[in-house]
Every structure is written in C-alpha cells, then in structure tokens.
Design a protein around this motif. Structure first.
Motif, PDB file in Angstrom:
ATOM      1  N   CYS A  37      36.402  29.865  36.892  1.00 49.75           N
ATOM      2  CA  CYS A  37      37.118  30.974  37.535  1.00 49.75           C
ATOM      3  C   CYS A  37      37.689  30.566  38.886  1.00 49.75           C
ATOM      4  CB  CYS A  37      36.189  32.171  37.717  1.00 49.75           C
ATOM      5  SG  CYS A  37      34.735  31.812  38.752  1.00 49.75           S
ATOM      6  N   HIS A  68      39.393  39.048  35.263  1.00 47.26           N
ATOM      7  CA  HIS A  68      39.819  38.456  33.988  1.00 47.26           C
ATOM      8  C   HIS A  68      38.615  37.904  33.225  1.00 47.26           C
ATOM      9  CE1 HIS A  68      44.048  38.874  34.960  1.00 47.26           C
ATOM     10  NE2 HIS A  68      43.772  38.422  36.173  1.00 47.26           N
ATOM     11  N   TYR A  71      37.900  32.266  31.575  1.00 45.44           N
ATOM     12  CA  TYR A  71      38.427  31.347  32.574  1.00 45.44           C
ATOM     13  C   TYR A  71      38.428  29.914  32.053  1.00 45.44           C
ATOM     14  CZ  TYR A  71      37.892  35.338  35.638  1.00 45.44           C
ATOM     15  OH  TYR A  71      37.994  36.590  36.190  1.00 45.44           O
ATOM     16  N   GLU A  77      41.026  32.820  38.140  1.00 43.82           N
ATOM     17  CA  GLU A  77      41.478  34.186  38.437  1.00 43.82           C
ATOM     18  C   GLU A  77      42.904  34.138  39.001  1.00 43.82           C
ATOM     19  OE1 GLU A  77      41.025  38.415  38.901  1.00 43.82           O
ATOM     20  OE2 GLU A  77      39.785  36.997  37.844  1.00 43.82           O
ATOM     21  N   GLN A  80      45.435  33.217  36.209  1.00 43.51           N
ATOM     22  CA  GLN A  80      45.662  34.315  35.277  1.00 43.51           C
ATOM     23  C   GLN A  80      46.407  35.485  35.923  1.00 43.51           C
ATOM     24  OE1 GLN A  80      42.689  35.495  32.374  1.00 43.51           O
ATOM     25  NE2 GLN A  80      41.429  33.758  32.997  1.00 43.51           N
ATOM     26  N   SER A  81      46.270  35.610  37.247  1.00 45.10           N
ATOM     27  CA  SER A  81      46.965  36.687  37.961  1.00 45.10           C
ATOM     28  C   SER A  81      48.411  36.334  38.282  1.00 45.10           C
ATOM     29  CB  SER A  81      46.219  37.023  39.250  1.00 45.10           C
ATOM     30  OG  SER A  81      44.932  37.516  38.956  1.00 45.10           O
TER      31      SER A  81
END
Length: 83
Positions: A37, A68, A71, A77, A80-81
């Motif tokens: 992550c 999320h 990972y 994070e 993915q963002s």
C-alpha cells in the motif's frame, strides 16, 4: 512525533512493522516484505492472482486512512487514486 513529522523512510518502516500482507490468501512467498500500500514499495513482483484480500483489516489501512484494496496487484493507495 506524528505522521506528518516522519520521513518517507520512517513511514515505510512503520508500514512494514504493522503489515499483515504475509497472512493474506493472495500472498506468494518470494522474499518480499509486503507493505504494498506504500508508494515507496508499490505492487508485488510475485503475486499475480486475487485469492482474497485482507487489506481492510490491516492496522496500516486504519492508521493511514486508506480506502482501496489489492495493493499487491493494483499498486499503492497513491497509485490507485491516480495522484
């Protein structure tokens, strides 16, 4: 010292100390430490199949306000963002 005062390397070590990745059904042993992550670590080089996800139950998830999952396969994070 709060999280904003920690260096990225100190945050990485904190993440690794709380990480539960190795207990995940998707975990594949290959010498990685977990902590996927975290942006300095990113996704796994070994895990290639979704077999279940425990990210939401990880202390890191709560401590760092993550949102999320997977990972290990989808990236940190931040990744993915899209930031």
């Amino acid at each position: 010292m709060d999280q904003t005062e920690l260096s990225m390397e100190e945050k990485k070590q904190m993440v690794l100390s709380m990480c539960i990745c190795k207990t995940c059904p998707s975990w594949k042993e290959c010498g990685e430490a977990g902590g996927f992550c975290f942006p300095l670590i990113g996704k796994s080089r070994c895990i290639d199949e979704e077999k279940g996800c425990i990210c939401g139950g990880c202390p890191v998830y709560t401590e760092m306000g993550l949102s999320h999952i997977y990972y290990c396969l989808l990236g940190s994070e931040k990744e993915q963002s899209g930031v």
